[in-house]
Scaffold this motif. Structure first.
Motif, PDB file in Angstrom:
ATOM      1  N   GLY A  55       0.822  -1.200   0.000  1.00 59.45           N
ATOM      2  CA  GLY A  55       0.000   0.000   0.000  1.00 59.45           C
ATOM      3  C   GLY A  55       0.855   1.249   0.000  1.00 59.45           C
ATOM      4  N   ILE A  56       0.536   2.166  -0.908  1.00 53.81           N
ATOM      5  CA  ILE A  56       1.269   3.423  -1.028  1.00 53.81           C
ATOM      6  C   ILE A  56       0.330   4.568  -0.659  1.00 53.81           C
ATOM      7  CG2 ILE A  56       2.548   4.933  -2.586  1.00 53.81           C
ATOM      8  CD1 ILE A  56       3.049   2.480  -4.353  1.00 53.81           C
ATOM      9  N   SER A  57       0.803   5.519   0.135  1.00 51.05           N
ATOM     10  CA  SER A  57       0.067   6.710   0.531  1.00 51.05           C
ATOM     11  C   SER A  57      -1.250   6.330   1.197  1.00 51.05           C
ATOM     12  CB  SER A  57      -0.130   7.638  -0.665  1.00 51.05           C
ATOM     13  OG  SER A  57      -0.626   8.880  -0.220  1.00 51.05           O
ATOM     14  N   GLN A  58      -2.376   6.551   0.535  1.00 46.74           N
ATOM     15  CA  GLN A  58      -3.670   6.187   1.131  1.00 46.74           C
ATOM     16  C   GLN A  58      -3.741   4.685   1.387  1.00 46.74           C
ATOM     17  OE1 GLN A  58      -5.641   8.531   2.042  1.00 46.74           O
ATOM     18  NE2 GLN A  58      -7.692   7.710   2.246  1.00 46.74           N
ATOM     19  N   GLY A  59      -3.121   3.900   0.516  1.00 50.16           N
ATOM     20  CA  GLY A  59      -3.055   2.452   0.726  1.00 50.16           C
ATOM     21  C   GLY A  59      -2.204   2.094   1.926  1.00 50.16           C
ATOM     22  N   GLY A  60      -1.232   2.925   2.253  1.00 54.25           N
ATOM     23  CA  GLY A  60      -0.427   2.710   3.451  1.00 54.25           C
ATOM     24  C   GLY A  60      -1.177   3.097   4.708  1.00 54.25           C
ATOM     25  N   ILE A  61      -2.027   4.110   4.598  1.00 44.49           N
ATOM     26  CA  ILE A  61      -2.801   4.572   5.748  1.00 44.49           C
ATOM     27  C   ILE A  61      -3.941   3.597   6.046  1.00 44.49           C
ATOM     28  CG2 ILE A  61      -4.312   6.405   6.590  1.00 44.49           C
ATOM     29  CD1 ILE A  61      -2.624   8.328   4.771  1.00 44.49           C
ATOM     30  N   LEU A  62      -4.758   3.339   5.046  1.00 43.41           N
ATOM     31  CA  LEU A  62      -5.910   2.456   5.240  1.00 43.41           C
ATOM     32  C   LEU A  62      -5.530   0.984   5.125  1.00 43.41           C
ATOM     33  CD1 LEU A  62      -8.541   4.511   3.237  1.00 43.41           C
ATOM     34  CD2 LEU A  62      -8.087   4.530   5.691  1.00 43.41           C
ATOM     35  N   GLY A  63      -4.432   0.709   4.442  1.00 44.91           N
ATOM     36  CA  GLY A  63      -3.987  -0.674   4.288  1.00 44.91           C
ATOM     37  C   GLY A  63      -3.581  -1.328   5.590  1.00 44.91           C
ATOM     38  N   SER A  64      -3.141  -0.546   6.548  1.00 46.73           N
ATOM     39  CA  SER A  64      -2.756  -1.138   7.837  1.00 46.73           C
ATOM     40  C   SER A  64      -3.967  -1.791   8.501  1.00 46.73           C
ATOM     41  CB  SER A  64      -2.124  -0.088   8.743  1.00 46.73           C
ATOM     42  OG  SER A  64      -2.992   1.012   8.921  1.00 46.73           O
ATOM     43  N   GLY A  65      -5.115  -1.172   8.443  1.00 44.67           N
ATOM     44  CA  GLY A  65      -6.322  -1.778   8.987  1.00 44.67           C
ATOM     45  C   GLY A  65      -6.720  -3.015   8.211  1.00 44.67           C
ATOM     46  N   TYR A  66      -6.580  -2.961   6.891  1.00 46.14           N
ATOM     47  CA  TYR A  66      -6.916  -4.117   6.050  1.00 46.14           C
ATOM     48  C   TYR A  66      -6.013  -5.306   6.357  1.00 46.14           C
ATOM     49  CZ  TYR A  66      -7.394  -7.040   1.910  1.00 46.14           C
ATOM     50  OH  TYR A  66      -7.581  -8.099   1.070  1.00 46.14           O
ATOM     51  N   VAL A  67      -4.720  -5.049   6.436  1.00 40.38           N
ATOM     52  CA  VAL A  67      -3.762  -6.123   6.702  1.00 40.38           C
ATOM     53  C   VAL A  67      -3.976  -6.720   8.090  1.00 40.38           C
ATOM     54  CG1 VAL A  67      -1.310  -6.600   7.065  1.00 40.38           C
ATOM     55  CG2 VAL A  67      -2.036  -5.254   5.102  1.00 40.38           C
ATOM     56  N   LEU A  68      -4.176  -5.864   9.080  1.00 39.87           N
ATOM     57  CA  LEU A  68      -4.345  -6.359  10.446  1.00 39.87           C
ATOM     58  C   LEU A  68      -5.671  -7.077  10.642  1.00 39.87           C
ATOM     59  CD1 LEU A  68      -2.825  -3.322  12.341  1.00 39.87           C
ATOM     60  CD2 LEU A  68      -1.861  -5.615  12.188  1.00 39.87           C
ATOM     61  N   SER A  69      -6.671  -6.787   9.821  1.00 43.91           N
ATOM     62  CA  SER A  69      -7.962  -7.456   9.962  1.00 43.91           C
ATOM     63  C   SER A  69      -8.040  -8.752   9.170  1.00 43.91           C
ATOM     64  CB  SER A  69      -9.094  -6.520   9.516  1.00 43.91           C
ATOM     65  OG  SER A  69      -9.048  -6.314   8.121  1.00 43.91           O
ATOM     66  N   SER A  70      -7.131  -8.961   8.240  1.00 48.42           N
ATOM     67  CA  SER A  70      -7.194 -10.137   7.373  1.00 48.42           C
ATOM     68  C   SER A  70      -6.405 -11.308   7.951  1.00 48.42           C
ATOM     69  CB  SER A  70      -6.639  -9.808   5.987  1.00 48.42           C
ATOM     70  OG  SER A  70      -6.618 -10.970   5.184  1.00 48.42           O
ATOM     71  N   PRO A  71      -7.027 -12.480   8.025  1.00 47.42           N
ATOM     72  CA  PRO A  71      -6.289 -13.667   8.483  1.00 47.42           C
ATOM     73  C   PRO A  71      -5.406 -14.263   7.389  1.00 47.42           C
ATOM     74  CG  PRO A  71      -8.555 -14.249   8.013  1.00 47.42           C
ATOM     75  CD  PRO A  71      -8.448 -12.765   7.813  1.00 47.42           C
ATOM     76  N   PHE A  72      -5.513 -13.770   6.163  1.00 42.41           N
ATOM     77  CA  PHE A  72      -4.797 -14.365   5.040  1.00 42.41           C
ATOM     78  C   PHE A  72      -3.519 -13.639   4.662  1.00 42.41           C
ATOM     79  CE2 PHE A  72      -9.379 -15.178   4.261  1.00 42.41           C
ATOM     80  CZ  PHE A  72      -9.354 -16.542   4.527  1.00 42.41           C
ATOM     81  N   ILE A  73      -3.401 -12.372   4.984  1.00 43.67           N
ATOM     82  CA  ILE A  73      -2.228 -11.594   4.584  1.00 43.67           C
ATOM     83  C   ILE A  73      -1.145 -11.752   5.640  1.00 43.67           C
ATOM     84  CG2 ILE A  73      -1.350  -9.305   4.036  1.00 43.67           C
ATOM     85  CD1 ILE A  73      -4.182  -8.590   3.119  1.00 43.67           C
ATOM     86  N   LYS A  74      -0.018 -12.287   5.211  1.00 43.90           N
ATOM     87  CA  LYS A  74       1.064 -12.573   6.159  1.00 43.90           C
ATOM     88  C   LYS A  74       2.173 -11.535   6.135  1.00 43.90           C
ATOM     89  CE  LYS A  74      -1.204 -16.122   7.162  1.00 43.90           C
ATOM     90  NZ  LYS A  74      -2.312 -15.767   7.984  1.00 43.90           N
ATOM     91  N   LYS A  75       2.333 -10.855   5.020  1.00 40.85           N
ATOM     92  CA  LYS A  75       3.372  -9.833   4.907  1.00 40.85           C
ATOM     93  C   LYS A  75       2.801  -8.625   4.180  1.00 40.85           C
ATOM     94  CE  LYS A  75       7.217 -13.056   4.651  1.00 40.85           C
ATOM     95  NZ  LYS A  75       8.287 -13.567   3.800  1.00 40.85           N
ATOM     96  N   ALA A  76       3.259  -7.445   4.591  1.00 37.83           N
ATOM     97  CA  ALA A  76       2.778  -6.221   3.953  1.00 37.83           C
ATOM     98  C   ALA A  76       3.874  -5.173   3.948  1.00 37.83           C
ATOM     99  CB  ALA A  76       1.557  -5.684   4.692  1.00 37.83           C
ATOM    100  N   VAL A  77       3.834  -4.340   2.939  1.00 38.42           N
ATOM    101  CA  VAL A  77       4.681  -3.154   2.866  1.00 38.42           C
ATOM    102  C   VAL A  77       3.733  -1.965   2.829  1.00 38.42           C
ATOM    103  CG1 VAL A  77       6.343  -1.859   1.496  1.00 38.42           C
ATOM    104  CG2 VAL A  77       6.521  -4.346   1.646  1.00 38.42           C
TER     105      VAL A  77
END
Length: 152
Positions: A55-77
């Motif tokens: 996630g870049i910019s807005q994807g970095g801001i809102l992506g943190s919630g998406y990544v932390l809520s998903s049981p399937f995503i194991k790694k994120a930038v």
């Protein structure tokens, strides 16, 4: 109308659920679907194909919630993230280009703008990383939510 703001984080959280559902569906129901097979009929996806997020910019801001809520995503930038949104919102060039005029229709005194944004943040936390980061504290204690995710 600020009274209708609560719909925004609810819709964002619904998007998180939709994303997790799509990953599950791809891994469990679409593995042998013609659209996901290569030219020679081989699978392009496997049930254990790792899922990552960038996630870049807005994807970095809102992506943190998406990544932390998903049981399937194991790694994120998360590139150029920021939290909480109420704090970084007023630092955006877009805030003074248009949002402040819309908020001024609801808020009589601009000195109350920070208070209003902070109160709205409480509604927004369900869809943003700031609302999920507190769960990291419990990572090594009781919660199993983050047990297979990696945080740098």
């Amino acid at each position: 109308d600020l009274g209708k703001f609560r719909v925004v984080p609810d819709q964002l959280q619904q998007g998180f659920v939709n994303g997790a559902s799509l990953i599950w569906y791809l891994r469990n129901k679409l593995l042998n679907d013609e659209a996901f097979l290569g030219n020679s009929g081989q699978r392009l996806l496997e049930a254990d194909t790792p899922v990552h997020f960038y996630g870049i910019s807005q994807g970095g801001i809102l992506g943190s919630g998406y990544v932390l809520s998903s049981p399937f995503i194991k790694k994120a930038v998360l590139s150029v993230p920021g939290n909480p949104f109420a704090l970084i919102f007023t630092r955006s060039a877009n805030f003074y280009a248009g949002y402040i005029q819309a908020l001024s229709l609801q808020v009589v005194r601009l000195t109350h703008m920070r208070l209003i944004l902070t109160l709205l943040q409480q509604l927004w936390d369900v869809g943003e990383g700031a609302g999920w980061f507190s769960g990291l504290y419990y990572k090594d204690q009781e919660s199993e939510l983050f047990e297979r995710q990696r945080f740098l």
